[in-house]
Design an enzyme around this catalytic site. Structure first.
Site, short mmCIF file in Angstrom:
data_model
loop_
_atom_site.label_atom_id
_atom_site.label_comp_id
_atom_site.label_asym_id
_atom_site.label_seq_id
_atom_site.Cartn_x
_atom_site.Cartn_y
_atom_site.Cartn_z
N GLY A 15 0.82 -1.23 0.00
CA GLY A 15 0.00 0.00 0.00
C GLY A 15 0.84 1.27 0.00
CG HIS A 241 -4.52 14.40 12.14
ND1 HIS A 241 -4.06 13.22 12.65
CD2 HIS A 241 -4.63 14.21 10.80
CE1 HIS A 241 -3.90 12.34 11.67
NE2 HIS A 241 -4.25 12.92 10.53
CE LYS A 386 1.53 37.37 13.51
NZ LYS A 386 0.86 37.81 12.35
NE ARG A 469 -6.99 34.33 1.02
CZ ARG A 469 -5.95 34.52 1.83
NH1 ARG A 469 -6.05 34.28 3.11
NH2 ARG A 469 -4.80 34.95 1.35
C1 BG6 Z 1 -4.09 11.86 7.07
C2 BG6 Z 1 -5.37 12.17 6.38
O1 BG6 Z 1 -4.33 11.33 8.35
O2 BG6 Z 1 -3.32 13.05 7.19
C3 BG6 Z 1 -5.13 12.79 5.03
O3 BG6 Z 1 -6.13 10.96 6.23
C4 BG6 Z 1 -4.20 13.98 5.14
O4 BG6 Z 1 -6.36 13.18 4.42
C5 BG6 Z 1 -2.97 13.63 5.95
O5 BG6 Z 1 -3.85 14.39 3.84
C6 BG6 Z 1 -2.13 14.86 6.23
O6 BG6 Z 1 -0.91 14.49 6.80
P1 BG6 Z 1 0.37 15.42 6.62
O7 BG6 Z 1 1.37 14.81 7.53
O8 BG6 Z 1 0.74 15.33 5.18
O9 BG6 Z 1 -0.03 16.79 7.00
#
Ligand code: BG6
Length: 489
Positions: A15, A241, A386, A469
């Site tokens: 993969g 994240h 800043k 944006r």
């Molecule tokens: C992944 C997401 O977890 O993180 C993706 O599934 C995203 O959609 C990616 O593009 C972003 O990771 P990085 O490290 O490239 O910012």
């Protein structure tokens, strides 16, 4: 005889993630001398491949650090010689028993520690965990499994997944990876905050007006539409994240740097948060846009995306932590694909200086004169503050300038990829940067109700042009809480 060996099996070896991230990270660790003396790497996947073919495939994505190129080829050859391949089905005990036999040959009777990296889709990973743990686990060392998101689609499916995993594994064998936790500036968040006197005392509602977590990509879901459409940006980026970064940002001081102490504090802060409300979310989806004679596709132009899909490729949200430290402070998140710029940032906007003597010199835009701490996670890592400063000269005019820590200028060493940090931690049994099941439950509890509402009510996303944006609705949402989004620096 007493020496131990580590066998790393990358399940799903053909993969994209394995090719682009896992093998290169393992090589980087080897290059840096971080892997144990005795180690073997196995690729496992369904396709038929010889060891030589795997090595050839892997070799295409290996790179050496810019600052250490001398013995690069030699190191690559050494590394590749320790990579092997076994072809098998993900749900076949027999195939995993064959793998076990090969691993044993390589381990040569030493104490065997085994790490399985599951880089496969969620619908097959329970089968793979079952087979790996019943047919290919070590009897005399540790066995660990790294699992990749998505960890379910909502609270129920995530809990079901956890229950299934726990039929075969103990919690301390499960390493749920969120690669944002392995990013250098995310790891540095706690250092910044807890080891500098000037930050921690200001880290509360008393001095902070709002905090922004921004994720932006300048490309769409090209090629990944099939996966993405089932999840959408809230599940793909925000629930994991961005929320993980928020938890690290906002948690109370842990008792120690021990993994359980840190994760206890993260769970506490996540559980103090209010589930996200529909009125506090804006969703968007990119549409086609022509610029400079080039036409960029709409999300729904992707052949793998169902026609008329309402899946959001952009979302902005306002979240709140109902505890004494953060009462009333908006934590804003914004995540989107196919926007004008690529980047990820944390922005901390401080309150106004009360009774500021210099208000006249600042002018009328007092908002522009507040301090702001920016942590640029990527690209071009930086931390800058800043501050108001007098413009040199005979008059008294103030402007905002940056106290700037620019990583490329300050540190000559290349920053390791997040996967290097996380793989090394998994090998060493360090769980600090992995997600515990109660953290995961708390994270889903915040987003599940609103995700259901969005889907049940078939809320139409606000369409924004590819490369723009994003939806203007994000600005209205922020404005409701008296916030202006920072611009990616
Ligand atoms: C992944 C997401 O977890 O993180 C993706 O599934 C995203 O959609 C990616 O593009 C972003 O990771 P990085 O490290 O490239 O910012």
């Amino acid at each position: 005889q007493n020496e131990s060996t580590v066998s790393i099996t990358v399940v799903g070896a053909s993969g994209d993630l394995a090719k682009k991230k896992i093998f290169p990270a393992l090589f980087a660790l080897y290059y840096e001398g971080c892997l144990p003396k005795h180690f073997t790497i196995f690729g496992y996947a369904r396709s038929k491949m010889t060891d030589a073919e795997l090595r050839n495939m892997v070799s295409k994505t290996l790179t050496c650090r810019i600052d250490k190129r001398e013995n690069c080829d030699e190191k690559m050859d050494e590394f590749l010689k320790r990579c092997f391949y076994h072809s098998g089905q993900y749900d076949s005990d027999g195939n995993f028993q064959e793998l076990d036999k090969k691993l044993k040959e390589h381990e040569g009777g030493r104490v065997s520690n085994r790490l399985f990296y599951l880089s496969i889709p969620p619908n097959i990973f329970i089968d793979a965990v079952r087979c790996a743990s019943t047919s290919a686990s070590s009897g005399n060392g540790w066995n660990r499994v790294i699992v990749e998101k998505p960890f379910g689609r909502d609270s129920e499916s995530s809990a079901a997944l956890t229950r299934s995993l726990k039929q075969f594994l103990e919690e301390d064998q499960i390493f749920r990876i969120d690669h944002y936790l392995g990013k250098e500036l995310v790891e540095n968040l706690s250092v910044l905050r807890f080891s500098n006197l000037i930050f921690e005392p200001l880290w509360s509602r008393q001095y902070i007006r709002n905090v922004q977590f921004i994720f932006s990509e300048d490309f769409g879901t090209e090629g990944r539409g099939g996966y993405f459409d089932n999840y959408g940006i809230i599940r793909d980026i925000m629930q994991n994240h961005l929320l993980q970064i928020l938890a690290l940002f906002a948690m109370e001081t842990p008792v120690s740097l021990d993994a359980e102490d840190i994760r206890n504090e993260k769970v506490k802060v996540l559980r103090s948060m209010r589930p996200l409300q529909l009125e506090d979310v804006i969703i968007g989806q990119y549409k086609s846009h022509t610029k400079g004679g080039v036409t960029y596709p709409a999300y729904v132009d992707d052949k793998t995306v169902p026609k008329g899909s309402l899946t959001p490729t952009f979302a902005a949200a306002a979240l709140f932590i109902d505890n004494a430290r953060w009462d009333g402070v908006p934590f804003l998140m914004k995540a989107g694909k196919a926007l004008h710029k690529k980047g990820a940032e944390i922005r901390v906007q401080f309150r106004h200086v009360p009774g500021n003597l210099y208000n006249k010199s600042i002018g009328t835009d007092l908002d522009r004169a507040t301090n702001e701490l920016v942590i640029r996670v990527q690209p071009d890592e930086a931390i800058y503050l800043k501050i108001n400063n007098k413009v040199p000269g005979l008059g008294m005019r103030l402007d905002r300038s940056n106290l700037n820590l620019h990583y490329a200028a300050r540190y000559s060493k290349e920053i390791p990829d997040a996967y290097e940090r996380l793989l090394l931690d998994a090998i060493e049994g360090e769980r600090r940067l992995f997600i515990r099941s109660d953290e995961l439950d708390a994270a889903w509890a915040l987003f599940t109700p609103v995700l259901k509402e969005i889907e049940e009510k078939k809320i139409i996303p606000e369409y924004y042009p590819y490369g723009s944006r994003g939806p203007v609705g994000a600005h209205y949402l922020a404005a409701r809480y008296n916030v202006k989004w920072g611009d990616l620096g």
